[in-house]
Design an enzyme around this catalytic site. Structure first.
Site, PDB file in Angstrom:
ATOM      1  N   ARG A   1      28.626  29.375  65.797  1.00 22.96           N
ATOM      2  CA  ARG A   1      27.497  29.622  66.706  1.00 22.96           C
ATOM      3  C   ARG A   1      26.363  28.623  66.507  1.00 22.96           C
ATOM      4  O   ARG A   1      25.691  28.252  67.480  1.00 22.96           O
ATOM      5  CB  ARG A   1      27.005  31.051  66.522  1.00 22.96           C
ATOM      6  CG  ARG A   1      27.997  32.028  67.127  1.00 22.96           C
ATOM      7  CD  ARG A   1      27.595  33.445  66.951  1.00 22.96           C
ATOM      8  NE  ARG A   1      28.386  34.286  67.847  1.00 22.96           N
ATOM      9  CZ  ARG A   1      28.541  35.590  67.707  1.00 22.96           C
ATOM     10  NH1 ARG A   1      27.952  36.221  66.714  1.00 22.96           N
ATOM     11  NH2 ARG A   1      29.260  36.263  68.570  1.00 22.96           N
TER      12      ARG A   1
ATOM     13  N   LYS B   1      38.781  49.307  68.488  1.00 22.37           N
ATOM     14  CA  LYS B   1      38.740  50.517  69.325  1.00 22.37           C
ATOM     15  C   LYS B   1      39.098  50.287  70.788  1.00 22.37           C
ATOM     16  O   LYS B   1      38.797  49.244  71.357  1.00 22.37           O
ATOM     17  CB  LYS B   1      37.318  51.093  69.302  1.00 22.37           C
ATOM     18  CG  LYS B   1      36.949  51.667  67.963  1.00 22.37           C
ATOM     19  CD  LYS B   1      35.529  52.149  68.040  1.00 22.37           C
ATOM     20  CE  LYS B   1      35.092  52.764  66.723  1.00 22.37           C
ATOM     21  NZ  LYS B   1      33.668  53.015  66.735  1.00 22.37           N
TER      22      LYS B   1
ATOM     23  N   GLY C   1      33.579  37.022  68.054  1.00 28.42           N
ATOM     24  CA  GLY C   1      33.425  36.490  66.695  1.00 28.42           C
ATOM     25  C   GLY C   1      34.687  36.577  65.867  1.00 28.42           C
ATOM     26  O   GLY C   1      35.052  35.626  65.172  1.00 28.42           O
TER      27      GLY C   1
ATOM     28  N   GLY D   1      31.213  40.371  73.831  1.00 30.43           N
ATOM     29  CA  GLY D   1      30.901  41.279  74.942  1.00 30.43           C
ATOM     30  C   GLY D   1      30.464  40.525  76.190  1.00 30.43           C
ATOM     31  O   GLY D   1      30.849  40.874  77.307  1.00 30.43           O
TER      32      GLY D   1
HETATM   33  P1  AMP Z   1      36.162  44.857  67.375  1.00 30.96           P
HETATM   34  O1  AMP Z   1      34.777  44.707  66.827  1.00 30.96           O
HETATM   35  O2  AMP Z   1      36.413  46.147  68.065  1.00 30.96           O
HETATM   36  O3  AMP Z   1      36.613  43.646  68.165  1.00 30.96           O
HETATM   37  O4  AMP Z   1      37.101  44.940  66.099  1.00 30.96           O
HETATM   38  C1  AMP Z   1      37.247  43.925  65.152  1.00 30.96           C
HETATM   39  C2  AMP Z   1      37.661  44.561  63.864  1.00 30.96           C
HETATM   40  O5  AMP Z   1      38.837  45.314  64.090  1.00 30.96           O
HETATM   41  C3  AMP Z   1      37.987  43.578  62.757  1.00 30.96           C
HETATM   42  O6  AMP Z   1      36.989  43.662  61.767  1.00 30.96           O
HETATM   43  C4  AMP Z   1      39.334  44.055  62.243  1.00 30.96           C
HETATM   44  O7  AMP Z   1      39.387  44.146  60.835  1.00 30.96           O
HETATM   45  C5  AMP Z   1      39.452  45.445  62.850  1.00 30.96           C
HETATM   46  N1  AMP Z   1      40.846  45.891  62.971  1.00 30.96           N
HETATM   47  C6  AMP Z   1      41.870  45.270  63.552  1.00 30.96           C
HETATM   48  N2  AMP Z   1      43.007  45.971  63.385  1.00 30.96           N
HETATM   49  C7  AMP Z   1      42.687  47.073  62.681  1.00 30.96           C
HETATM   50  C8  AMP Z   1      43.426  48.166  62.178  1.00 30.96           C
HETATM   51  N3  AMP Z   1      44.720  48.256  62.372  1.00 30.96           N
HETATM   52  N4  AMP Z   1      42.768  49.113  61.473  1.00 30.96           N
HETATM   53  C9  AMP Z   1      41.449  49.005  61.274  1.00 30.96           C
HETATM   54  N5  AMP Z   1      40.684  47.998  61.732  1.00 30.96           N
HETATM   55  C10 AMP Z   1      41.307  47.035  62.420  1.00 30.96           C
END
Ligand code: AMP
Length: 415
Positions: free
Chosen positions: A34, A217, A373, A396
């Site tokens: 960034r 999520k 990121g 986002g």
């Molecule tokens: P997001 O902020 O929703 O894009 O999620 C990114 C985060 O999702 C990263 O820090 C990953 O470590 C986490 N992540 C990816 N796969 C998994 C999983 N199977 N269980 C828990 N966290 C996860």
């Protein structure tokens, strides 16, 4: 007015950048994408003979001072990147004197804007949905304007170059623009580049178009997932989302991350993909661990048959192959979100398989856009950054732009 039409000689220019860089426990920057992204705009102002006032947020201090999120920690890194000394203003709303003293070529970095609740404009300490909240929100909108006006008072020109926060109507990303006329506010070079990359994806889709959505999520990605359904040929959903989908289909997911209240939503996504003829690729197997740790014991098992006490932290070999097969041969690729907990070295295989397949498809002529990121950290970690077409600094913001939403940070400048 575009930034290249402007000559900033003798001007003080306040630039909203996105210096929300990841730091390790010692406050050291772990990924400076960034900062590097903002350099063309910052250097243009200095090369013209202008003075710079740089402002950004870092993390989510929720309107309170938090030394762990101080931008003071990155002053030296910014100075090194710019090749010139950088002064630091420890209170972004009380930097009048420091700004007034700036000479051409000087650089002033303001403290984290989000130490003030006015930056985001959300009332603090009042429960949402109550009559008090509405009144507090109205009041906050007024103080947000005052805060933006203070920031605006430091400079002659405003440049918005923080694509990562352009989807937020915050004091520094949008409201501040009201205090400059059309000739004294503009988008920065990074913003222009990001907007062009999004246009490239939206207006010139070469098929097959494959979107890969990962991360933790379903709930935070559902808007874009639904929207992409009308555009893509292949939709790979991976990462933590896997387990909500597995659970929704009657599987057992042990301790895996799972949004119990989003099971119906997951089923709707599956049905919609079928209806629209989208090839939905979900992980069928995964690497499970007996602890949320890099040193946990691991084994491979079906994504819907995870024993109690174990959790899925990465995509399994069968899924990695399915992801790679869908990606190879694609002509347009969008990737947002990792396929596993890539921060732990033992759970990077899924994200690595995706990154390598994206690089391979790119070498064969696909346009690949990576955003968010974590996915950017993945391609950097795997040494693939120069093997993809475009790395966006937005997460986002990128997704909202691809959804076709007008970003407030852009609307504030272009009207
Ligand atoms: P997001 O902020 O929703 O894009 O999620 C990114 C985060 O999702 C990263 O820090 C990953 O470590 C986490 N992540 C990816 N796969 C998994 C999983 N199977 N269980 C828990 N966290 C996860």
């Amino acid at each position: 007015m575009t930034i290249n039409e402007c000559n900033f000689k003798g001007q003080k220019v306040i630039v909203r950048v996105d210096f929300n860089v990841p730091l390790d426990e010692n406050g050291k920057i772990t990924d400076d994408t960034r900062i590097r992204g903002a350099l063309p705009t910052l250097k243009k102002v200095l090369a013209d003979g202008g003075a710079l006032i740089i402002m950004s947020h870092m993390g989510k201090p929720k309107g309170k001072v938090n030394p762990k999120l101080s931008l003071g920690q990155i002053t030296d890194a910014v100075a090194a990147a710019l090749g010139t000394p950088v002064k630091f203003a420890p209170d972004c709303a009380k930097a009048q004197d420091a700004a007034a003293a700036l000479q051409p070529g000087d650089v002033l970095l303001l403290e984290n804007l989000r130490f003030y609740p006015e930056e985001e404009g959300k009332p603090v300490g009042v429960e949402k949905g109550t009559p008090e909240y509405d009144a507090a929100k109205k009041e906050m909108k007024e103080s947000q304007k005052e805060f933006a006006k203070t920031l605006a008072s430091y400079a002659d020109c405003y440049v918005m170059d923080a694509f990562g926060t352009a989807h937020r109507r915050h004091a520094s990303t949008a409201v501040i623009a009201d205090y400059f006329d059309a000739d004294h506010k503009m988008l920065g070079l990074l913003m222009e580049k990001e907007v062009t990359a999004v246009d490239n994806i939206l207006s010139n889709i070469q098929r097959p178009f494959t979107a890969i959505m990962g991360g933790s999520k379903v709930s935070t990605k559902i808007g874009i997932i639904e929207n992409l359904m009308d555009k893509v040929d292949n939709l790979i959903l991976c990462g933590g989302m896997t387990y909500t989908f597995a659970r929704a289909q009657g599987g057992h997911v042990g301790n895996s991350i799972c949004e119990e209240d989003k099971l119906q939503l997951a089923l709707d996504v599956i049905a919609k993909a079928k209806e629209k003829g989208v090839n939905l690729v979900l992980a069928t197997d995964c690497v499970i661990a007996d602890d949320f740790s890099n040193d946990a014991n691991t084994k491979v098992c079906p994504a819907g048959d995870i024993p109690e006490g174990w959790e899925g932290l990465d995509a399994g070999p069968e899924s990695r192959k399915a992801f790679a097969d869908a990606i190879k041969g694609s002509k347009t690729i969008l990737w947002n979100g990792p396929a596993g907990v890539f921060e732990f070295d033992n759970f990077t295989a899924g994200s690595r398989a995706i990154g390598e397949a994206v690089a391979e498809a790119t070498a064969e002529g696909a346009f690949s856009l990576i955003g968010g990121g974590d996915s950017v950290a993945c391609v950097n970690k795997f040494g693939l950054a120069d093997k993809v077409s475009y790395i966006s600094t937005g997460g986002g913001a990128l997704l909202e732009a691809i959804e076709g939403k007008v970003l407030p940070g852009i609307a504030a400048i272009r009207g």
